[in-house]
Design a protein around this motif. Structure first.
Motif, PDB file in Angstrom:
ATOM      1  N   GLN A  62      16.465   1.149   6.156  1.00 16.25           N
ATOM      2  CA  GLN A  62      15.786   1.138   7.504  1.00 16.25           C
ATOM      3  C   GLN A  62      14.337   1.677   7.244  1.00 16.25           C
ATOM      4  OE1 GLN A  62      16.811   6.150   7.394  1.00 16.25           O
ATOM      5  NE2 GLN A  62      18.567   5.393   6.328  1.00 16.25           N
ATOM      6  N   LEU A  63      13.141   1.435   6.423  1.00 15.70           N
ATOM      7  CA  LEU A  63      12.647   1.261   6.173  1.00 15.70           C
ATOM      8  C   LEU A  63      11.330   0.351   6.281  1.00 15.70           C
ATOM      9  CD1 LEU A  63      11.643   4.629   3.686  1.00 15.70           C
ATOM     10  CD2 LEU A  63      11.339   4.168   6.177  1.00 15.70           C
ATOM     11  N   ALA A  64      12.036  -0.875   5.584  1.00 14.14           N
ATOM     12  CA  ALA A  64      11.650  -2.665   5.930  1.00 14.14           C
ATOM     13  C   ALA A  64      10.609  -2.877   6.545  1.00 14.14           C
ATOM     14  CB  ALA A  64      12.383  -3.203   5.078  1.00 14.14           C
ATOM     15  N   PRO A  65      11.882  -2.442   8.928  1.00 13.29           N
ATOM     16  CA  PRO A  65      11.129  -3.441   9.307  1.00 13.29           C
ATOM     17  C   PRO A  65       9.227  -2.379   9.535  1.00 13.29           C
ATOM     18  CG  PRO A  65      13.402  -2.304   9.836  1.00 13.29           C
ATOM     19  CD  PRO A  65      12.690  -2.243   7.861  1.00 13.29           C
ATOM     20  N   ARG A  66       9.198  -1.548   9.557  1.00 18.26           N
ATOM     21  CA  ARG A  66       8.261  -0.737   9.771  1.00 18.26           C
ATOM     22  C   ARG A  66       7.342   0.318   8.959  1.00 18.26           C
ATOM     23  NH1 ARG A  66      10.331   5.335  12.654  1.00 18.26           N
ATOM     24  NH2 ARG A  66       8.809   4.653  13.224  1.00 18.26           N
ATOM     25  N   ALA A  67       7.393  -0.843   7.665  1.00 20.88           N
ATOM     26  CA  ALA A  67       6.646  -0.355   5.974  1.00 20.88           C
ATOM     27  C   ALA A  67       4.860  -0.739   6.495  1.00 20.88           C
ATOM     28  CB  ALA A  67       6.314  -2.173   5.278  1.00 20.88           C
ATOM     29  N   ASP A  68       4.571  -0.903   8.342  1.00 18.29           N
ATOM     30  CA  ASP A  68       3.159  -0.952   8.092  1.00 18.29           C
ATOM     31  C   ASP A  68       3.583   0.143   8.469  1.00 18.29           C
ATOM     32  OD1 ASP A  68       4.605  -1.728  10.719  1.00 18.29           O
ATOM     33  OD2 ASP A  68       2.920  -2.932  11.326  1.00 18.29           O
ATOM     34  N   GLU A  69       3.704   1.321   8.919  1.00 16.44           N
ATOM     35  CA  GLU A  69       4.005   3.004   9.276  1.00 16.44           C
ATOM     36  C   GLU A  69       3.934   3.748   8.132  1.00 16.44           C
ATOM     37  OE1 GLU A  69       5.750   3.990  12.724  1.00 16.44           O
ATOM     38  OE2 GLU A  69       6.069   1.151  13.586  1.00 16.44           O
ATOM     39  N   VAL A  70       4.190   3.280   7.068  1.00 16.13           N
ATOM     40  CA  VAL A  70       4.776   3.650   6.567  1.00 16.13           C
ATOM     41  C   VAL A  70       2.866   4.534   5.396  1.00 16.13           C
ATOM     42  CG1 VAL A  70       6.221   5.234   4.027  1.00 16.13           C
ATOM     43  CG2 VAL A  70       7.199   3.931   6.169  1.00 16.13           C
ATOM     44  N   GLN A  71       2.968   5.436   5.264  1.00 20.23           N
ATOM     45  CA  GLN A  71       1.688   6.332   4.056  1.00 20.23           C
ATOM     46  C   GLN A  71       2.171   6.226   2.876  1.00 20.23           C
ATOM     47  OE1 GLN A  71      -1.624   7.967   5.310  1.00 20.23           O
ATOM     48  NE2 GLN A  71      -1.924   9.370   2.958  1.00 20.23           N
ATOM     49  N   ARG A  72       3.936   6.851   2.649  1.00 18.84           N
ATOM     50  CA  ARG A  72       3.390   7.966   1.612  1.00 18.84           C
ATOM     51  C   ARG A  72       5.381   8.136   1.294  1.00 18.84           C
ATOM     52  NH1 ARG A  72       1.183   9.997  -3.166  1.00 18.84           N
ATOM     53  NH2 ARG A  72       2.555  10.559  -4.004  1.00 18.84           N
ATOM     54  N   ILE A  73       5.537   7.595   0.259  1.00 17.99           N
ATOM     55  CA  ILE A  73       7.970   7.975  -0.061  1.00 17.99           C
ATOM     56  C   ILE A  73       7.770   9.066  -1.375  1.00 17.99           C
ATOM     57  CG2 ILE A  73       9.742   7.057  -0.043  1.00 17.99           C
ATOM     58  CD1 ILE A  73       9.080   4.871   1.367  1.00 17.99           C
ATOM     59  N   ASP A  74       8.542   9.830  -0.850  1.00 23.05           N
ATOM     60  CA  ASP A  74       9.144  10.859  -1.867  1.00 23.05           C
ATOM     61  C   ASP A  74      10.272  10.717  -1.746  1.00 23.05           C
ATOM     62  OD1 ASP A  74       9.383  13.464  -3.812  1.00 23.05           O
ATOM     63  OD2 ASP A  74       8.240  14.536  -2.066  1.00 23.05           O
TER      64      ASP A  74
ATOM     65  N   GLY B  26       0.743  -1.149  -0.116  1.00 18.52           N
ATOM     66  CA  GLY B  26       0.652  -0.081  -0.015  1.00 18.52           C
ATOM     67  C   GLY B  26       0.825   1.313   0.192  1.00 18.52           C
ATOM     68  N   ILE B  27       2.314   1.261   0.420  1.00 20.06           N
ATOM     69  CA  ILE B  27       3.053   2.606   0.151  1.00 20.06           C
ATOM     70  C   ILE B  27       3.429   2.775  -1.398  1.00 20.06           C
ATOM     71  CG2 ILE B  27       4.908   3.009   0.013  1.00 20.06           C
ATOM     72  CD1 ILE B  27       5.753   0.476   2.633  1.00 20.06           C
ATOM     73  N   GLU B  28       3.207   4.071  -0.690  1.00 18.89           N
ATOM     74  CA  GLU B  28       3.154   4.709  -2.495  1.00 18.89           C
ATOM     75  C   GLU B  28       4.315   5.729  -2.670  1.00 18.89           C
ATOM     76  OE1 GLU B  28       0.157   7.807  -3.522  1.00 18.89           O
ATOM     77  OE2 GLU B  28      -1.367   6.024  -3.780  1.00 18.89           O
ATOM     78  N   VAL B  29       5.210   5.638  -3.941  1.00 17.39           N
ATOM     79  CA  VAL B  29       6.297   6.447  -4.228  1.00 17.39           C
ATOM     80  C   VAL B  29       6.348   7.065  -5.227  1.00 17.39           C
ATOM     81  CG1 VAL B  29       8.644   5.762  -4.375  1.00 17.39           C
ATOM     82  CG2 VAL B  29       7.275   3.982  -3.233  1.00 17.39           C
ATOM     83  N   SER B  30       6.609   8.564  -4.909  1.00 20.59           N
ATOM     84  CA  SER B  30       6.718   9.553  -5.783  1.00 20.59           C
ATOM     85  C   SER B  30       8.583   9.454  -5.939  1.00 20.59           C
ATOM     86  CB  SER B  30       6.488  10.692  -5.244  1.00 20.59           C
ATOM     87  OG  SER B  30       5.044  10.628  -4.754  1.00 20.59           O
ATOM     88  N   LEU B  31       8.529   9.477  -7.819  1.00 15.63           N
ATOM     89  CA  LEU B  31       9.338   9.402  -8.517  1.00 15.63           C
ATOM     90  C   LEU B  31       9.871  10.453  -9.499  1.00 15.63           C
ATOM     91  CD1 LEU B  31       9.240   5.275  -9.106  1.00 15.63           C
ATOM     92  CD2 LEU B  31      10.805   6.358  -7.781  1.00 15.63           C
ATOM     93  N   GLY B  32       8.833  11.226  -9.276  1.00 19.96           N
ATOM     94  CA  GLY B  32       8.776  12.988 -10.396  1.00 19.96           C
ATOM     95  C   GLY B  32       9.290  12.270 -11.797  1.00 19.96           C
ATOM     96  N   ARG B  33       9.983  13.017 -12.740  1.00 20.50           N
ATOM     97  CA  ARG B  33       9.946  12.784 -14.169  1.00 20.50           C
ATOM     98  C   ARG B  33      11.083  12.421 -15.153  1.00 20.50           C
ATOM     99  NH1 ARG B  33       7.479  18.774 -16.417  1.00 20.50           N
ATOM    100  NH2 ARG B  33       8.644  19.582 -14.711  1.00 20.50           N
ATOM    101  N   ASP B  34      11.837  13.390 -13.707  1.00 17.28           N
ATOM    102  CA  ASP B  34      13.669  13.065 -14.320  1.00 17.28           C
ATOM    103  C   ASP B  34      14.380  12.100 -13.417  1.00 17.28           C
ATOM    104  OD1 ASP B  34      13.001  15.456 -16.104  1.00 17.28           O
ATOM    105  OD2 ASP B  34      13.108  16.482 -14.510  1.00 17.28           O
ATOM    106  N   LEU B  35      15.132  11.523 -14.005  1.00 15.30           N
ATOM    107  CA  LEU B  35      16.239  10.572 -13.271  1.00 15.30           C
ATOM    108  C   LEU B  35      15.378   9.359 -12.191  1.00 15.30           C
ATOM    109  CD1 LEU B  35      19.165  13.744 -11.132  1.00 15.30           C
ATOM    110  CD2 LEU B  35      19.099  11.574 -14.258  1.00 15.30           C
ATOM    111  N   VAL B  36      14.582   9.248 -13.073  1.00 14.41           N
ATOM    112  CA  VAL B  36      13.808   8.406 -12.914  1.00 14.41           C
ATOM    113  C   VAL B  36      14.239   7.110 -12.293  1.00 14.41           C
ATOM    114  CG1 VAL B  36      11.230   6.826 -12.431  1.00 14.41           C
ATOM    115  CG2 VAL B  36      11.932   8.889 -13.632  1.00 14.41           C
ATOM    116  N   GLU B  37      14.480   6.326 -12.813  1.00 12.21           N
ATOM    117  CA  GLU B  37      15.515   5.024 -12.113  1.00 12.21           C
ATOM    118  C   GLU B  37      16.624   5.430 -10.982  1.00 12.21           C
ATOM    119  OE1 GLU B  37      15.503   6.512 -15.583  1.00 12.21           O
ATOM    120  OE2 GLU B  37      14.477   4.570 -16.835  1.00 12.21           O
TER     121      GLU B  37
END
Length: 279
Positions: free
Chosen positions: A245-257, A221-232
């Motif tokens: 850092q985030l995998a152990p707390r993945a159930d607490e994360v809603q969105r990543i920019d 369910g986590i959304e990750v914003s990658l933008g238009r440039d340098l996506v890879e």
């Protein structure tokens, strides 16, 4: 001594005297006859054989037509075969039923094929005659790869189609974007899905906004914003931070920019009132 031999023979009557200036009307056996010479020069055997061939060639189409007319029957049944998921066997049989009762030989199989391939789920239809009065139709369906936008599916070959029952495709990733960019979205989604699978992270979808910005959706369910440039590059940075850092707390994360140069910004889910913790 000389022997005298007397030879007796029939007397040859002398030619009757001709009147002075008269000509003979009797035909001269050795004279020139143009008509006779013309007939003698014609190869009658070859001409006769050629005439026979022409007549037979003219009769072949007529004879074939007569034979087909004699053997022709009405189509009494049409068998529809194939592994069907999205298509309905009943609906297919109902559609091909319009050809039942038509001529077995005169029915245009290409017409049947074209009509069936207009159906959203049908990738291809192979139609053949089975003597004496039956048609067999083999249906191959499109294989859906993902849901596309709000009302379509995209096949594994990159073909968009819009069936009325797309939900029968089951659980598939959700891809979105302009229709003319479908191949770009599929290519990017495959690359990201493979990388995520190697890390044990589920892929749920990918969106390409009209202005060119990419948004990744994970299976948790986590959304990750990658933008238009340098996506890879941004995707690689996100993966590094997420794994460390985030995998152990993945159930607490809603969105990543991931549009930042030296890291990512994390939006946490609201506090769970029942537990008092972030969830």
């Amino acid at each position: 001594m000389l022997d005298r031999v007397m030879v007796r023979g029939r007397a040859v009557p002398p030619e009757p005297p001709r009147r002075r200036g008269a000509t003979s009307l009797e035909p001269d056996g050795d004279g020139f006859n143009p008509l006779r010479e013309l007939f003698a020069a014609v190869p009658w055997l070859q001409v006769g054989l050629g005439a026979v061939v022409v007549v037979l060639a003219a009769m072949v189409p007529w004879g074939a037509s007569e034979v087909l007319t004699t053997l022709d029957r009405q189509i009494m049944a049409i068998d529809v075969r194939g592994e069907l998921v999205g298509e309905s066997q009943i609906e297919l049989e109902r559609q091909v039923g319009q050809w039942v009762g038509r001529s077995f030989f005169a029915t245009d199989l290409a017409e049947v094929k074209q009509a069936l391939e207009q159906r959203p789920w049908v990738q291809s239809a192979a139609v053949r005659r089975v003597w004496p009065d039956r048609l067999v139709v083999d249906i191959r369906e499109k294989k859906p790869l993902a849901y596309w936008n709000q009302d379509q599916l995209v096949s594994r070959s990159g073909q968009l189609f819009q069936p009325g029952n797309r939900e029968v495709a089951g659980r598939l990733p959700l891809l979105a974007g302009p229709d003319e960019r479908v191949s770009d979205v599929i290519a990017m989604a495959r690359t990201m899905a493979e990388t995520l699978a190697e890390k044990g992270v589920g892929f749920a979808g990918l969106t390409l906004e009209p202005r060119g910005a990419w948004t990744l959706l994970l299976a948790n369910g986590i959304e990750v914003s990658l933008g238009r440039d340098l996506v890879e590059l941004r995707f690689e940075r996100f993966m590094a931070v997420y794994q460390e850092q985030l995998a152990p707390r993945a159930d607490e994360v809603q969105r990543i920019d991931a549009r930042y140069t030296n890291g990512v910004a994390v939006q946490w889910k609201p506090l769970d009132e029942s537990s008092g913790n972030k969830s």
